[in-house]
Design a protein around this motif. Structure first.
Motif, short mmCIF file in Angstrom:
data_model
loop_
_atom_site.label_atom_id
_atom_site.label_comp_id
_atom_site.label_asym_id
_atom_site.label_seq_id
_atom_site.Cartn_x
_atom_site.Cartn_y
_atom_site.Cartn_z
N ARG A 167 -9.14 48.07 -30.76
CA ARG A 167 -10.30 48.42 -31.11
C ARG A 167 -11.73 47.81 -30.34
NH1 ARG A 167 -14.12 45.77 -34.57
NH2 ARG A 167 -12.45 44.16 -34.81
N LYS A 168 -11.41 46.39 -30.31
CA LYS A 168 -12.56 45.51 -29.30
C LYS A 168 -12.60 45.98 -27.89
CE LYS A 168 -12.02 41.39 -32.32
NZ LYS A 168 -11.56 39.88 -32.08
N ASP A 169 -11.36 46.42 -27.36
CA ASP A 169 -11.50 46.82 -26.13
C ASP A 169 -11.95 48.09 -25.86
OD1 ASP A 169 -10.22 44.51 -25.38
OD2 ASP A 169 -8.29 45.49 -25.25
N GLY B 47 -18.95 46.65 -26.97
CA GLY B 47 -20.62 46.92 -26.83
C GLY B 47 -21.11 47.87 -27.89
N ASP B 48 -20.45 48.62 -28.63
CA ASP B 48 -20.87 49.57 -29.66
C ASP B 48 -20.92 48.79 -31.14
OD1 ASP B 48 -21.22 51.59 -31.59
OD2 ASP B 48 -20.15 53.17 -30.16
N GLN C 102 -15.46 55.94 -23.80
CA GLN C 102 -16.75 55.55 -24.43
C GLN C 102 -17.54 56.24 -23.37
OE1 GLN C 102 -17.44 51.41 -24.70
NE2 GLN C 102 -18.43 51.55 -26.58
N ALA C 103 -18.97 57.24 -24.28
CA ALA C 103 -19.69 57.95 -23.07
C ALA C 103 -21.12 57.19 -23.73
CB ALA C 103 -19.45 59.29 -23.26
N ARG C 104 -21.75 56.80 -22.93
CA ARG C 104 -23.12 56.51 -23.41
C ARG C 104 -24.37 57.15 -22.79
NH1 ARG C 104 -22.92 49.95 -23.94
NH2 ARG C 104 -20.44 49.97 -24.31
N GLU C 105 -25.32 57.49 -23.48
CA GLU C 105 -26.41 58.30 -23.13
C GLU C 105 -27.24 57.32 -22.29
OE1 GLU C 105 -29.33 61.79 -24.36
OE2 GLU C 105 -28.89 60.26 -26.08
N GLN D 140 -22.64 58.57 -19.29
CA GLN D 140 -21.86 57.66 -18.58
C GLN D 140 -20.74 57.44 -19.49
OE1 GLN D 140 -23.58 54.16 -17.06
NE2 GLN D 140 -21.80 53.50 -16.09
N ALA D 141 -19.47 57.78 -18.69
CA ALA D 141 -18.04 57.67 -19.54
C ALA D 141 -17.78 56.08 -18.91
CB ALA D 141 -17.09 58.70 -18.95
N GLU D 142 -17.39 55.37 -19.85
CA GLU D 142 -16.54 54.22 -19.70
C GLU D 142 -14.93 54.41 -19.60
OE1 GLU D 142 -18.45 51.30 -19.20
OE2 GLU D 142 -20.27 52.45 -19.20
#
Length: 119
Positions: free
Chosen positions: A20-22, A26-27, A74-77, A84-86
């Motif tokens: 979960r942490k990995d 950051g979220d 993870q994807a961040r706007e 941007q996909a992580e």
């Protein structure tokens, strides 16, 4: 419950929290909700005492851990409408097939749809 089985339960609990942490690094919201859900599920099944049922739950936890680790990204706007996909190293990557626009045009123009084979 045997000590061996108890150890498996604790290891699965720690492992799923670690993934979960990995996965949600950051979220803050996802990390908190994930922690809450994991703890709820383990508390809900705290009173199960049948060894076979406990082993099934441990196997289910391992499957969830695998799914999170290998299938969730993870994807961040970064700007409006741009994401941007992580993608972590443990996410399996597949070979892409190049899109061939001419192939689609041939199928649309053919008299019998699907008669043209394109790759």
């Amino acid at each position: 419950m045997s000590n061996t089985l108890r150890g498996e339960v604790l290891r699965s609990f720690k492992a799923i929290h670690k993934v979960r942490k990995d996965v949600f690094k950051g979220d803050i919201r996802a990390l908190a909700e994930g922690r809450k859900k994991i703890n709820e599920e383990y508390k809900k099944h705290k009173h199960v005492d049948n060894d076979e049922s406990i082993q099934e739950l441990v196997n289910y936890a391992k499957a969830v851990e695998h799914e999170l680790r290998h299938c969730v990204i993870q994807a961040r706007e970064v700007s409006p409408g741009v994401y941007q996909a992580e993608i972590r190293e443990d996410i399996p990557k597949l070979d892409n097939v190049t899109f061939n626009e001419d192939c689609c045009n041939n199928v649309e123009n053919s008299s019998v749809k699907g008669s043209t084979k394109c790759r």
